[in-house]
Design an enzyme around this catalytic site. Structure first.
Site, short mmCIF file in Angstrom:
data_model
loop_
_atom_site.label_atom_id
_atom_site.label_comp_id
_atom_site.label_asym_id
_atom_site.label_seq_id
_atom_site.Cartn_x
_atom_site.Cartn_y
_atom_site.Cartn_z
N ASP A 81 -1.28 -4.50 9.88
CA ASP A 81 -2.63 -4.62 9.37
C ASP A 81 -3.43 -3.53 10.05
OD1 ASP A 81 -4.14 -6.32 7.52
OD2 ASP A 81 -5.51 -6.53 9.21
N SER A 82 -4.26 -2.85 9.28
CA SER A 82 -4.97 -1.72 9.85
C SER A 82 -6.34 -1.63 9.20
CB SER A 82 -4.18 -0.44 9.61
OG SER A 82 -3.79 -0.33 8.27
N HIS A 131 -3.41 6.12 14.36
CA HIS A 131 -3.25 4.74 14.80
C HIS A 131 -1.86 4.21 14.40
CE1 HIS A 131 -4.61 5.14 10.76
NE2 HIS A 131 -4.70 3.85 10.49
N ARG A 132 -1.45 4.49 13.15
CA ARG A 132 -0.14 4.02 12.67
C ARG A 132 0.99 4.75 13.39
NH1 ARG A 132 -1.52 4.60 8.11
NH2 ARG A 132 -2.29 2.48 7.94
N GLY A 139 -6.93 6.02 1.57
CA GLY A 139 -8.00 5.22 2.17
C GLY A 139 -9.19 6.06 2.61
N TYR A 140 -9.62 5.88 3.84
CA TYR A 140 -10.81 6.55 4.35
C TYR A 140 -10.52 7.94 4.95
CZ TYR A 140 -12.81 1.86 3.92
OH TYR A 140 -13.23 0.64 3.44
N ASP A 141 -9.30 8.44 4.78
CA ASP A 141 -8.93 9.73 5.40
C ASP A 141 -9.90 10.87 5.08
OD1 ASP A 141 -6.79 8.76 6.79
OD2 ASP A 141 -5.29 9.36 5.33
N LYS A 194 -0.72 14.10 10.76
CA LYS A 194 -1.45 12.83 10.86
C LYS A 194 -0.60 11.81 11.63
CE LYS A 194 -3.33 8.93 8.33
NZ LYS A 194 -3.48 8.21 7.06
N ASN A 216 0.84 -1.20 0.00
CA ASN A 216 0.00 0.00 0.00
C ASN A 216 0.89 1.26 0.00
OD1 ASN A 216 -1.44 2.25 1.16
ND2 ASN A 216 -3.09 0.82 1.67
P1 ITT Z 1 -0.95 -4.41 2.74
O1 ITT Z 1 -1.73 -5.61 3.21
O2 ITT Z 1 -0.07 -4.72 1.57
O3 ITT Z 1 -0.22 -3.72 3.86
P2 ITT Z 1 -3.58 -3.20 2.39
O4 ITT Z 1 -4.06 -1.87 1.90
O5 ITT Z 1 -4.27 -4.43 1.84
O6 ITT Z 1 -1.98 -3.31 2.16
P3 ITT Z 1 -4.70 -3.73 5.00
O7 ITT Z 1 -5.20 -5.07 4.66
O8 ITT Z 1 -4.04 -3.50 6.32
O9 ITT Z 1 -3.63 -3.21 3.95
O10 ITT Z 1 -5.92 -2.72 4.83
C1 ITT Z 1 -5.85 -1.46 5.35
C2 ITT Z 1 -7.00 -0.61 4.80
O11 ITT Z 1 -7.57 0.14 5.88
C3 ITT Z 1 -6.47 0.42 3.81
O12 ITT Z 1 -6.47 -0.09 2.50
C4 ITT Z 1 -7.43 1.57 4.02
O13 ITT Z 1 -8.61 1.34 3.30
C5 ITT Z 1 -7.75 1.48 5.52
N1 ITT Z 1 -6.79 2.31 6.29
C6 ITT Z 1 -5.80 1.86 7.11
N2 ITT Z 1 -5.09 2.89 7.60
C7 ITT Z 1 -5.64 4.00 7.09
C8 ITT Z 1 -5.33 5.36 7.21
O14 ITT Z 1 -4.29 5.79 7.91
N3 ITT Z 1 -6.10 6.23 6.56
C9 ITT Z 1 -7.14 5.81 5.81
N4 ITT Z 1 -7.48 4.55 5.61
C10 ITT Z 1 -6.73 3.63 6.25
#
Ligand code: ITT
Length: 203
Positions: A72-73, A183-184, A156-158, A178, A12
């Site tokens: 994972d987030s 969280h990160r 993402g959802y930011d 940010k 990502n």
């Molecule tokens: P990797 O598994 O390769 O790390 P991924 O995007 O599939 O990439 P995740 O399965 O952890 O990763 O999904 C995380 C999703 O959660 C991410 O794609 C966003 O949609 C959301 N997300 C996580 N952190 C975010 C953030 O800081 N801001 C906005 N959206 C976030």
């Protein structure tokens, strides 16, 4: 020095940008997965952030000769009983994009009043080395889901995540702002402390 190389085990781009900033100054050569297509891709099947985070870091640590950091987030929305949770990236299906995910989220929350739009981002970061978990670290941040996107930063959802202490959506914050509250950012602060302490013990 403990290890000189650290692999960021994520594909990502948004995460990679943030993680690189959050790890600045640590005595590691930071590498990313693009350089190692031969490692293959981990398929997430876990029911929790921790399971997926551990799974990802372990998977890549079996091929990489150094320390591996995976995370994972996702977003948990109260009115949706914690959805999209571990499905945040794939919320709108197998061809999900950030825009489609946001559209689906706003559709599901249509008419839901502000107090019930409470949500939180969660991040579980894992360090692994040669097929063993070293340690996991967690961070979360609470806010509310806006009625419509606001701002262009982040990923993402930011654009729909409103953060009350700064009275702005995450997509209106600069990367450093940010990272200070996210969280990160919180999970990675713990990673930094852990790595710095391990480094001191071993040097
Ligand atoms: P990797 O598994 O390769 O790390 P991924 O995007 O599939 O990439 P995740 O399965 O952890 O990763 O999904 C995380 C999703 O959660 C991410 O794609 C966003 O949609 C959301 N997300 C996580 N952190 C975010 C953030 O800081 N801001 C906005 N959206 C976030």
């Amino acid at each position: 020095m403990i290890e000189s190389r650290l692999l960021l085990a994520t594909t990502n781009r948004g995460k990679i940008r943030e993680l690189k900033k959050l790890l600045l100054g640590l005595p590691f050569k930071i590498e990313s997965l693009d350089k190692y297509p031969e490692f293959g891709r981990y398929r997430e099947t876990g029911q929790t952030f921790e399971e997926n985070s551990r799974g990802k870091s372990l998977f890549y640590s079996r091929s990489y000769p150094g320390l591996v950091l995976a995370e994972d987030s996702g977003l948990e929305v109260e009115a949706l009983d914690g959805q999209p949770g571990v499905y945040s990236a794939r919320f709108s299906g197998s061809r999900a994009t950030d825009e489609k995910n946001i559209r689906k989220l706003l559709r599901l929350l249509k008419g839901v009043p502000w107090p019930r739009r409470r949500a939180r981002f969660v991040c579980v970061a894992s360090l692994a080395k040669q097929g063993r978990i070293v340690k996991c670290f967690r961070g979360s941040v609470s806010g509310y889901i806006l009625n419509e996107p606001d701002g262009r930063n982040g990923f993402g959802y930011d654009p729909v995540f409103y953060y009350p202490p700064l009275k702005k959506s995450f997509a209106r914050l600069r990367a450093e702002e940010k990272n200070r509250v996210s969280h990160r950012g919180k999970a990675l602060e713990k990673v930094r402390h852990f790595l710095a302490a391990s480094w001191q013990r071993q040097s």
